[in-house]
Design an enzyme around this catalytic site. Structure first.
Site, PDB file in Angstrom:
ATOM      1  N   ASP A  91       0.858  -1.187   0.000  1.00 15.98           N
ATOM      2  CA  ASP A  91       0.000   0.000   0.000  1.00 15.98           C
ATOM      3  C   ASP A  91       0.894   1.236   0.000  1.00 15.98           C
ATOM      4  OD1 ASP A  91       1.076  -0.114   2.477  1.00 15.98           O
ATOM      5  OD2 ASP A  91      -0.805   0.041   3.573  1.00 15.98           O
ATOM      6  N   GLY A  93       1.143   3.551   2.309  1.00 19.66           N
ATOM      7  CA  GLY A  93       1.565   4.015   3.624  1.00 19.66           C
ATOM      8  C   GLY A  93       0.680   5.133   4.151  1.00 19.66           C
ATOM      9  N   PHE A  95      -2.642   5.254   4.525  1.00 17.25           N
ATOM     10  CA  PHE A  95      -3.745   4.868   5.405  1.00 17.25           C
ATOM     11  C   PHE A  95      -3.288   4.729   6.851  1.00 17.25           C
ATOM     12  CE2 PHE A  95      -6.337   1.592   7.488  1.00 17.25           C
ATOM     13  CZ  PHE A  95      -7.557   2.238   7.451  1.00 17.25           C
ATOM     14  N   GLN A 191     -11.363   7.499  -5.226  1.00 20.59           N
ATOM     15  CA  GLN A 191     -11.909   8.073  -3.990  1.00 20.59           C
ATOM     16  C   GLN A 191     -13.259   8.710  -4.302  1.00 20.59           C
ATOM     17  OE1 GLN A 191     -11.072   7.797  -0.935  1.00 20.59           O
ATOM     18  NE2 GLN A 191      -9.001   6.939  -1.020  1.00 20.59           N
ATOM     19  N   ASP A 275      -7.898  -7.559   0.131  1.00 19.81           N
ATOM     20  CA  ASP A 275      -6.969  -7.965   1.182  1.00 19.81           C
ATOM     21  C   ASP A 275      -7.728  -7.967   2.488  1.00 19.81           C
ATOM     22  OD1 ASP A 275      -6.405  -5.383   2.994  1.00 19.81           O
ATOM     23  OD2 ASP A 275      -6.584  -4.735   0.907  1.00 19.81           O
ATOM     24  N   CYS A 313     -11.074 -30.432   4.141  1.00 22.36           N
ATOM     25  CA  CYS A 313     -10.130 -29.325   3.974  1.00 22.36           C
ATOM     26  C   CYS A 313      -8.721 -29.865   3.737  1.00 22.36           C
ATOM     27  CB  CYS A 313     -10.155 -28.430   5.212  1.00 22.36           C
ATOM     28  SG  CYS A 313      -8.927 -27.120   5.155  1.00 22.36           S
ATOM     29  N   CYS A 315      -5.886 -28.270   4.058  1.00 16.24           N
ATOM     30  CA  CYS A 315      -4.830 -27.498   4.729  1.00 16.24           C
ATOM     31  C   CYS A 315      -3.965 -28.421   5.588  1.00 16.24           C
ATOM     32  CB  CYS A 315      -5.439 -26.376   5.580  1.00 16.24           C
ATOM     33  SG  CYS A 315      -5.949 -26.906   7.230  1.00 16.24           S
ATOM     34  N   CYS A 318      -5.823 -29.626   8.915  1.00 17.90           N
ATOM     35  CA  CYS A 318      -6.876 -30.641   8.788  1.00 17.90           C
ATOM     36  C   CYS A 318      -6.343 -31.927   8.173  1.00 17.90           C
ATOM     37  CB  CYS A 318      -8.037 -30.097   7.955  1.00 17.90           C
ATOM     38  SG  CYS A 318      -8.891 -28.738   8.766  1.00 17.90           S
ATOM     39  N   HIS A 344      -4.976 -22.964   8.418  1.00 17.59           N
ATOM     40  CA  HIS A 344      -6.322 -23.364   8.013  1.00 17.59           C
ATOM     41  C   HIS A 344      -7.103 -22.183   7.440  1.00 17.59           C
ATOM     42  CE1 HIS A 344     -10.269 -25.202   7.942  1.00 17.59           C
ATOM     43  NE2 HIS A 344     -10.705 -24.063   8.452  1.00 17.59           N
TER      44      HIS A 344
END
Lengths: 421, 500
Positions: A91, A93, A95, A191, A275, A313, A315, A318, A344
């Protein structure tokens, strides 16, 4: 950057695309896990990649403080510094400057803030932001924008919108003067607060700069505005933005618990990337995400369950047979418990998006949406804003449900597992 | 079945360095796990090797013997491992890991109510729980460990301990062992039992306990424990819990410590495996191997180093380039600012050429590799994954950054590294022993000279770890700034104690 649309949903505005950046391809729509300090909480880059993640986010504000630009330059950029070989986004910076710094004053020159090091007034200009992002070396970098809270009203919103456009021009100029266009894609940020007219003007202005930007983000949302307004703003922007550029909904879902919906609804409205820190943060507090809603593993009724978090799952948690009971024993006490849930949850979100891609590709995205919402909200009731938002793109979530059984509820659509006592 | 075989060419009379092989054959699968000794065992906290997720545990192939203290599971009744055995519950690999169960964590010296004739006091998150020998036996039966540490009556109260207390301690420890060995209570006799050498800091008590192990059984016990003729026949090895031993008596030298252990082992068989928990440093391990002859160590110092941000960097035997050096740190305190711009991997000799004796560290932090098999969440749109698995070693600078920003992955990487360094250390010991015992003594003396045994580096790192833990969060830089300003004004404030 190569941006190829592989399929579009005939009903909604969702599309599947392959975005090829400097560190390889990423399939869209996707969700980006957040590695604020150049590390996904508790995981090594090898672990993160094995989860099927091809794009992560680093925060410019944080990396600028630690380790700092000097060290990143010596390391040869953030990829090498953290050992990540896939795509990376930073980003601007700006924010965090607004949210973390004690005083920030926006001038035409840039954002004036008190340095976290010594309290002295320091200026972050658009050029400076891009220069820092050049040192970090992410594949996608963001323009510095003039961020106002989404609850702000009045002339300040319009001022911020026009200033963001002027700052975009400065960012483009600086970026191109350094010859970085071929290795780092600069994204513009739309914006305009919660005013549809301003949003439309901003989109129009930014489309005029299309040849100089790699993609577009929708900014300034998720600061506490009503969900109904949120989706309409996303919808207006996503509809007007050019088809042949990726669209990124920034920081969506700042309020806990609603992110999954935001993500899926945004995809239907035409968003490609989002994100959020939710899956990794909530993992550290002992919450596992599933297609039937979140599980709060600290609760007592998990103490004896030998089931895994979610049956099919893939992952590492799991698939290695980690039971809810042993997770209950570990979470919030042992770091390994946080690692297990982080893995997970990241996989859960990747599966959610992977499933969306498959469905869009197969032309069955509306059915995918209906089945996700039925599983996730079947018992508690559908959030009204989701029903409305999806109706606007031609998907009726309530289709096929007998009217007597339809449950639609107001509010954000938080779903949480509470203790029974 | 667990067996220990000392290498015949190295086995000393009773005491002295020895090499050997622990093998464990799993009857269900015929998996055979082999562990060369002297070697490393790894302890768990709440059932996990600290900081290691299951995939990172798998990546750390130096982990073969895993000690699991049962006490953290006592917070629920029935304890979790009695509903699902330890191996599937904790995700250990039956073909690679030997799981050993003890009731207590031997390195936990927090004050605790004394044991009674019929129970041991154990600690869990909900406070102290009493465990009777018969419930322990049930826990062992149901949680199915490969190896069991018998209950011991260890005195954790402040020394000195009266003779009466010591006698009671020996009686209880023998009773509890007898109970574990007995088959009369219906439960199948536990196999692969290790016994902690009881007797605390009293030489006489230690000898008495050892004598009780080997003396012929009483007639009534002969029936109960059939076909055993003595308690000792039913056990696979001995363990010495150095942490509680040190707490029970003021020891002024290493010789006193090893002397006490020898008091126990003097009359016991030298063909059984010997485990030491709670060793304080690699130096101490070396001397215990030399003077007593231990086979397995828990190397808690390697785990602590990972907690506190120290990347271990030492070798045995001392590499030739360091042999004329003195008091080197055994690792790098990566909190130190000096590492902020150090882009070398954790172990990196100063010479450009890494000699043969110092190949690159094989741990997943120094020699990481990407997985060739990664999850693909939309298979019909296959991304044609890269099969190149080469990855760059993690650098000191990156770890410094992770530690300063309180990122958990720092400790995971350090754990994988430090356990590997500890394992290599024991491999070095074995290779020197193979060459001959005379050589071994010289190498130990050299090691003691070259590497600082006080391990100041650990203390400094621990302090830095505490500081970051306290300062972190929003406004950290401002707080640090204030503190620095304060220290500038009063540069002599050194005695300030940290409130912990």
């Amino acid at each position: 950057m190569k941006f190829e649309i592989l399929a579009s949903c005939p009903t909604t505005r969702a599309r599947v695309a392959r975005m090829t950046l400097n560190h390889g391809p990423t399939l869209l729509p996707t969700f980006m896990p957040v590695a604020t300090q150049a590390a996904l909480k508790g995981l090594t880059p090898q672990q993160t990649e094995a989860l099927g993640v091809t794009l992560i986010l680093n925060n410019t504000y944080h990396l600028n403080l630690r380790p700092g630009i000097k060290i990143l330059d010596q390391a040869g950029g953030a990829h090498k510094f953290q050992g990540w070989r896939r795509n990376l986004l930073t980003d601007s910076g700006g924010f965090q400057l607004v949210s973390l710094s004690q005083f920030t004053q926006i001038t035409e020159e840039g954002a004036l803030f008190s340095s976290p090091y010594d309290g002295k007034p320091t200026m972050l200009t658009p050029e400076e932001s891009i220069a820092i992002q050049h040192s970090i070396g992410a594949d996608i970098i963001m323009q510095l924008d003039d961020v106002v809270s989404s609850l702000t009203t009045g002339p300040r919103v319009e001022e911020a919108m026009w200033r963001s456009i002027r700052w975009l021009d400065r960012c483009i100029k600086y970026h191109e003067s350094k010859g970085r266009q071929d290795t780092q894609e600069l994204f513009a940020i739309v914006q305009g607060g919660l005013d549809p007219k301003l949003r439309e003007i901003c989109v129009r202005e930014m489309i005029n700069r299309k040849e100089n930007v790699g993609g577009y983000a929708v900014g300034g949302l998720s600061g506490g505005e009503a969900k109904d307004v949120f989706w309409k703003m996303i919808s207006i922007c996503a509809e007007k933005l050019p088809v042949d550029r990726p669209r990124y909904a920034m920081g969506i879902g700042f309020a806990e618990g609603t992110k999954l919906l935001d993500l899926l609804v945004c995809v239907a409205l035409g968003i490609d990337m989002a994100d959020c820190v939710f899956p990794t943060r909530t993992a550290r507090f002992g919450v596992a995400l599933t297609f039937r809603g979140p599980l709060n593993l600290r609760l007592k009724h998990h103490t004896t369950s030998l089931d895994t978090i979610e049956e099919d799952c893939p992952c590492p948690t799991c698939s290695s047979g980690t039971s809810r009971a042993i997770l209950h024993h570990l979470v919030t006490v042992e770091t390994a418990g946080a690692h297990a849930l982080t893995q997970h949850n990241v996989v859960f979100q990747a599966r959610l998006m992977g499933g969306a891609r498959e469905a869009i590709f197969a032309g069955t995205f509306p059915a995918y949406l209906r089945s996700f919402f039925a599983n996730y909200f079947g018992e508690t009731g559908y959030p009204k804003w989701c029903v409305d938002a999806l109706r606007s793109v031609g998907v009726d979530l309530l289709e096929g449900i007998p009217p007597a059984e339809v449950k639609v509820v107001d509010g954000q659509g938080m779903k949480w597992e509470y203790s029974e006592s | 079945m667990l067996s220990f075989r000392p290498h015949t060419n190295t086995i000393p009379e009773v005491f002295g360095p020895r090499r050997g092989l622990i093998s464990f054959v799993r009857s269900e699968s015929n998996d055979c796990i082999k562990l060369e000794t002297p070697g490393l065992l790894v302890s768990t906290s709440r059932g996990v090797v600290p900081h290691l997720s299951r995939d990172n545990l798998r990546r750390t192939n130096v982990i073969r013997w895993i000690n699991v203290p049962f006490e953290s599971f006592l917070e629920r009744q029935p304890p979790l491992p009695t509903t699902l055995p330890l191996q599937p519950l904790l995700g250990f690999d039956p073909s690679r890991h030997i799981i050993a169960l003890s009731l207590r964590d031997p390195n936990d010296l927090r004050p605790i109510p004394p044991n009674g004739d019929g129970h041991v006091s154990a600690m869990c998150i909900r406070g102290v729980q009493r465990v009777s020998p018969s419930s322990y036996k049930t826990y062992v039966r149901d949680s199915k460990p490969d190896v069991v540490f018998a209950l011991t009556d260890t005195c954790l109260s402040a020394p000195p301990h009266s003779q009466k207390r010591m006698t009671k301690s020996i009686d209880r420890s023998c009773d509890w062992l007898r109970n574990l060995l007995s088959s009369s209570t219906g439960a199948e006799r536990s196999r692969n039992i290790f016994v902690n050498l009881a007797g605390g800091g009293s030489a006489g008590a230690r000898r008495a306990f050892a004598a009780r192990l080997v003396e012929p059984l009483e007639p009534k016990d002969l029936v109960d424990l059939h076909p055993l003729q003595s308690l000792d026949e039913g056990i696979s090895g001995y363990s010495s819990d150095l942490a509680s031993l040190r707490a029970s008596v003021l020891l002024s030298s290493h010789d006193e410590l090893s002397g006490l252990i020898k008091d126990s082992l003097g009359s016991l068989s030298n063909a059984k495996a010997r485990i030491a928990t709670g060793s304080r440093s690699p130096h101490e391990c070396l001397r215990l191997i030399r003077d007593v002859g231990f086979d397995l160590f828990d190397a808690q110092w390697a785990v602590n180093a990972a907690h506190w941000g120290v990347a271990l960097d030492f070798r045995f035997p001392v590499p030739s380039r360091l042999r004329d050096r003195e008091s080197l740190d055994i690792g790098h305190n990566l909190y130190s600012e000096g590492y902020a711009e150090d882009f070398r991997s954790f172990i990196h000799p100063t010479e450009d050429v890494i000699s043969l004796e110092e190949s690159r560290c094989r741990c997943s932090a120094c020699s990481p590799s990407f997985e060739s098999d990664i999850l693909n969440h939309s298979p019909s749109l296959d991304l044609s994954a890269s099969h190149d698995t080469t990855a760059q070693p993690f650098t000191r600078a990156y770890l410094h950054h992770l530690l300063q920003t309180h990122e958990m992955s720092a400790h995971a990487l350090l754990m994988m590294h430090n356990l590997t360094v500890a394992d290599d250390f024991f491999a070095g010991v074995r290779s020197v022993l193979e060459a001959g015992p005379g050589n071994f003594n010289d190498e130990i003396a050299l090691f003691e000279k070259v590497y600082d045994e006080s391990m100041m580096v650990m203390a400094t790192a621990k302090e830095a770890w505490g500081t970051v833990d306290k300062e972190r969060g929003k406004g950290r830089l401002a707080r640090e700034q204030q503190k620095a300003a304060k220290n500038d004004q009063q540069p002599v404030v050194q005695t300030e104690s940290t409130p912990q």
